[in-house]
Structure formats: C-alpha cells, structure tokens
Design a protein around this motif. Sequence first.
Motif, PDB file in Angstrom:
ATOM      1  N   MET A   1       4.173   6.731   3.681  1.00 27.23           N
ATOM      2  CA  MET A   1       5.029   5.572   3.443  1.00 27.23           C
ATOM      3  C   MET A   1       4.836   4.564   4.566  1.00 27.23           C
ATOM      4  SD  MET A   1       8.520   7.383   2.066  1.00 27.23           S
ATOM      5  CE  MET A   1       9.264   5.813   1.605  1.00 27.23           C
ATOM      6  N   SER A   2       5.106   3.290   4.266  1.00 30.54           N
ATOM      7  CA  SER A   2       4.850   2.222   5.210  1.00 30.54           C
ATOM      8  C   SER A   2       5.822   1.082   4.957  1.00 30.54           C
ATOM      9  CB  SER A   2       3.419   1.715   5.045  1.00 30.54           C
ATOM     10  OG  SER A   2       3.269   1.142   3.745  1.00 30.54           O
ATOM     11  N   THR A   3       5.718   0.043   5.799  1.00 25.70           N
ATOM     12  CA  THR A   3       6.551  -1.135   5.581  1.00 25.70           C
ATOM     13  C   THR A   3       6.282  -1.749   4.207  1.00 25.70           C
ATOM     14  OG1 THR A   3       6.599  -1.590   7.956  1.00 25.70           O
ATOM     15  CG2 THR A   3       7.122  -3.418   6.480  1.00 25.70           C
ATOM     16  N   ALA A   4       5.017  -1.709   3.774  1.00 25.15           N
ATOM     17  CA  ALA A   4       4.681  -2.247   2.449  1.00 25.15           C
ATOM     18  C   ALA A   4       5.380  -1.460   1.340  1.00 25.15           C
ATOM     19  CB  ALA A   4       3.169  -2.225   2.240  1.00 25.15           C
ATOM     20  N   SER A   5       5.442  -0.144   1.484  1.00 25.11           N
ATOM     21  CA  SER A   5       6.135   0.657   0.471  1.00 25.11           C
ATOM     22  C   SER A   5       7.634   0.416   0.527  1.00 25.11           C
ATOM     23  CB  SER A   5       5.816   2.147   0.652  1.00 25.11           C
ATOM     24  OG  SER A   5       6.317   2.636   1.877  1.00 25.11           O
ATOM     25  N   ASP A   6       8.165   0.159   1.727  1.00 30.32           N
ATOM     26  CA  ASP A   6       9.577  -0.193   1.847  1.00 30.32           C
ATOM     27  C   ASP A   6       9.864  -1.484   1.080  1.00 30.32           C
ATOM     28  OD1 ASP A   6       9.912   2.002   3.505  1.00 30.32           O
ATOM     29  OD2 ASP A   6       9.771   0.821   5.344  1.00 30.32           O
ATOM     30  N   ALA A   7       8.977  -2.471   1.249  1.00 29.91           N
ATOM     31  CA  ALA A   7       9.158  -3.743   0.552  1.00 29.91           C
ATOM     32  C   ALA A   7       9.138  -3.540  -0.960  1.00 29.91           C
ATOM     33  CB  ALA A   7       8.073  -4.732   0.977  1.00 29.91           C
ATOM     34  N   ARG A   8       8.234  -2.687  -1.436  1.00 25.47           N
ATOM     35  CA  ARG A   8       8.164  -2.427  -2.880  1.00 25.47           C
ATOM     36  C   ARG A   8       9.438  -1.742  -3.374  1.00 25.47           C
ATOM     37  NH1 ARG A   8       2.735  -1.226  -1.464  1.00 25.47           N
ATOM     38  NH2 ARG A   8       3.167   1.016  -1.372  1.00 25.47           N
ATOM     39  N   TYR A   9       9.973  -0.812  -2.565  1.00 25.30           N
ATOM     40  CA  TYR A   9      11.223  -0.144  -2.955  1.00 25.30           C
ATOM     41  C   TYR A   9      12.339  -1.166  -3.124  1.00 25.30           C
ATOM     42  CZ  TYR A   9      15.534   2.479  -2.741  1.00 25.30           C
ATOM     43  OH  TYR A   9      16.778   2.962  -3.031  1.00 25.30           O
ATOM     44  N   TRP A  10      12.497  -2.043  -2.147  1.00 27.24           N
ATOM     45  CA  TRP A  10      13.590  -3.016  -2.210  1.00 27.24           C
ATOM     46  C   TRP A  10      13.343  -4.084  -3.272  1.00 27.24           C
ATOM     47  CZ3 TRP A  10      17.950  -1.473  -0.640  1.00 27.24           C
ATOM     48  CH2 TRP A  10      18.053  -0.591   0.437  1.00 27.24           C
ATOM     49  N   ASP A  11      12.082  -4.392  -3.538  1.00 29.06           N
ATOM     50  CA  ASP A  11      11.781  -5.302  -4.651  1.00 29.06           C
ATOM     51  C   ASP A  11      12.264  -4.686  -5.965  1.00 29.06           C
ATOM     52  OD1 ASP A  11      10.599  -7.200  -3.022  1.00 29.06           O
ATOM     53  OD2 ASP A  11       8.538  -6.575  -3.463  1.00 29.06           O
ATOM     54  N   ARG A  12      11.948  -3.406  -6.157  1.00 33.47           N
ATOM     55  CA  ARG A  12      12.374  -2.718  -7.386  1.00 33.47           C
ATOM     56  C   ARG A  12      13.887  -2.629  -7.476  1.00 33.47           C
ATOM     57  NH1 ARG A  12       8.576   1.097  -5.653  1.00 33.47           N
ATOM     58  NH2 ARG A  12      10.270   2.552  -5.169  1.00 33.47           N
ATOM     59  N   SER A  13      14.542  -2.475  -6.344  1.00 37.12           N
ATOM     60  CA  SER A  13      15.986  -2.252  -6.315  1.00 37.12           C
ATOM     61  C   SER A  13      16.795  -3.539  -6.244  1.00 37.12           C
ATOM     62  CB  SER A  13      16.348  -1.386  -5.097  1.00 37.12           C
ATOM     63  OG  SER A  13      15.622  -0.188  -5.074  1.00 37.12           O
ATOM     64  N   SER A  14      16.131  -4.689  -6.115  1.00 37.97           N
ATOM     65  CA  SER A  14      16.843  -5.925  -5.798  1.00 37.97           C
ATOM     66  C   SER A  14      17.889  -6.312  -6.846  1.00 37.97           C
ATOM     67  CB  SER A  14      15.844  -7.072  -5.597  1.00 37.97           C
ATOM     68  OG  SER A  14      15.041  -7.259  -6.745  1.00 37.97           O
ATOM     69  N   LYS A  15      17.577  -6.156  -8.121  1.00 39.54           N
ATOM     70  CA  LYS A  15      18.524  -6.568  -9.157  1.00 39.54           C
ATOM     71  C   LYS A  15      19.751  -5.657  -9.193  1.00 39.54           C
ATOM     72  CE  LYS A  15      15.186  -8.948 -12.112  1.00 39.54           C
ATOM     73  NZ  LYS A  15      14.548  -9.033 -13.449  1.00 39.54           N
ATOM     74  N   SER A  16      19.539  -4.357  -9.071  1.00 38.37           N
ATOM     75  CA  SER A  16      20.691  -3.451  -9.057  1.00 38.37           C
ATOM     76  C   SER A  16      21.488  -3.622  -7.771  1.00 38.37           C
ATOM     77  CB  SER A  16      20.224  -2.005  -9.215  1.00 38.37           C
ATOM     78  OG  SER A  16      19.343  -1.635  -8.175  1.00 38.37           O
ATOM     79  N   TYR A  17      20.790  -3.876  -6.656  1.00 36.17           N
ATOM     80  CA  TYR A  17      21.482  -4.119  -5.389  1.00 36.17           C
ATOM     81  C   TYR A  17      22.377  -5.344  -5.493  1.00 36.17           C
ATOM     82  CZ  TYR A  17      22.098  -5.129  -0.397  1.00 36.17           C
ATOM     83  OH  TYR A  17      22.637  -5.389   0.835  1.00 36.17           O
ATOM     84  N   ALA A  18      21.871  -6.386  -6.152  1.00 35.75           N
ATOM     85  CA  ALA A  18      22.641  -7.616  -6.288  1.00 35.75           C
ATOM     86  C   ALA A  18      23.918  -7.406  -7.100  1.00 35.75           C
ATOM     87  CB  ALA A  18      21.779  -8.694  -6.935  1.00 35.75           C
ATOM     88  N   LYS A  19      23.910  -6.424  -7.983  1.00 32.98           N
ATOM     89  CA  LYS A  19      25.077  -6.155  -8.825  1.00 32.98           C
ATOM     90  C   LYS A  19      26.071  -5.193  -8.174  1.00 32.98           C
ATOM     91  CE  LYS A  19      22.437  -6.759 -13.108  1.00 32.98           C
ATOM     92  NZ  LYS A  19      21.898  -6.066 -14.319  1.00 32.98           N
ATOM     93  N   SER A  20      25.671  -4.549  -7.081  1.00 35.78           N
ATOM     94  CA  SER A  20      26.532  -3.547  -6.453  1.00 35.78           C
ATOM     95  C   SER A  20      27.709  -4.204  -5.749  1.00 35.78           C
ATOM     96  CB  SER A  20      25.729  -2.706  -5.460  1.00 35.78           C
ATOM     97  OG  SER A  20      25.240  -3.506  -4.404  1.00 35.78           O
TER      98      SER A  20
END
Length: 211
Positions: A1-20
């Motif tokens: 895992m790397s910073t790039a994979s972290d960015a991809r995780y948060w990109d995928r999670s961004s819409k659900s995060y915004a609704k939390s």
Amino acid sequence: MSTASDARYWDRSSKSYAKSQISDQAGYERTLERTSALLKPDSSVLELGCGTGTTALRLAGGVRSYLAADLSAGMIAIAQEKFATSPVAGLVFRAATAEALAAEAARFDAVLGFSYLHLVRDLSGTLRSIHALLAPGGLFISKTPCLGDMNPLIRLALPLMQMIGRAPYAGVFNAQELDGLIAAAGFEILGSERHASKGKDSRPFIVARKA
C-alpha cells in the motif's frame, strides 16, 4: 500500500463520506469555536486533510486566506461543488499533500489538521513538512484520533478491514507518543484539550507553535 492507494481509497469513499453525519456535533462545534479564537483576521491558513470541505467552509470567512488541501481529488471535487453553492472569499480547494506543498514557496500563519495525522504513512516526515510550511511562530492546530488509546478490539479489527478494502491506512499511537512526535518535529506544545461531549475522548485537540 502507498499514498497513491490511499488516494484511491478516499476517492472511492468520497460520496459516502460526504453523506455521513458528524458523530459528536457538540464536540465538533467546540473545536470550531476554539480554532476560530486562535486564528486572526489577517491570518493565512492551510488545512490539511480537508475532506469534502465542511470545516473549511465554516472557518475560512474569519481569515485573510484559506487553502484547503486533501490528497483525494474525489474529496476536493465534492468540496468545490459545495463551494460553488456557498462561496467564501479567500478560500481555495486543492488536491495536494503536505509534502508537495512544503516544496513550494508559500508559508502560512496556521496549519490545521483535523482527523488527519493518523492517516498519514510517515507521521514524523509529515510533521516536519508542516513545520516547514509555517511562518516563524506559526501555529499547528490538530485534533486526531489516537488509536493507541482506544479499545484494543478496534486495533485488532483494523487490519482485517483494510485487507477487504473497508478501512484506510491508519497509524496506531497514543496521545503521549503523539506529543513526543510533535515536539521532535520542532514544535512547542502550548496546550491540549478534550472536546468530546460524550464518552471517552481519544481525540486530543493540540495547539503547537513553531519553535
């Protein structure tokens, strides 16, 4: 895992995060109040790990300039959508890390990091970058979950959640260790508070000054 994979995780999670929902609204409001009191109208402010911009949109109106940054382009896209409907003078959103920004010329009167430090992979390095980003005497204001002070079951479950893509990278440290790392990066800790309105508070609100 790397910073790039972290960015991809948060990109995928961004819409659900915004609704939390914020789990402790009263505690969050206390953090905003204390942070606002520490900032000045002529301050230039950097917020790292700004997510979808909720805090930036609340605080930016009280300072001269406010750069809100996050490594996730998906988070920043949502923040910019919010900004388009509720613009604030002097506020800019940008996809960037502390390390990338430290390589540039801009320096800030205050750097903020809320629910941020436990998510960076090289905590000591990031703290050194934050130190470099501050003008002499500038403030670093943070509020970060200290997983080392939480229920051990959380620490046991975390690797399993990460393996199946249900949790991001998270560093494990306690409040005392975090204080030591902040001091080692060249900061003088001015104060530490607990803002939770319910339950055990493992998220110290720390104010530190660039020494």
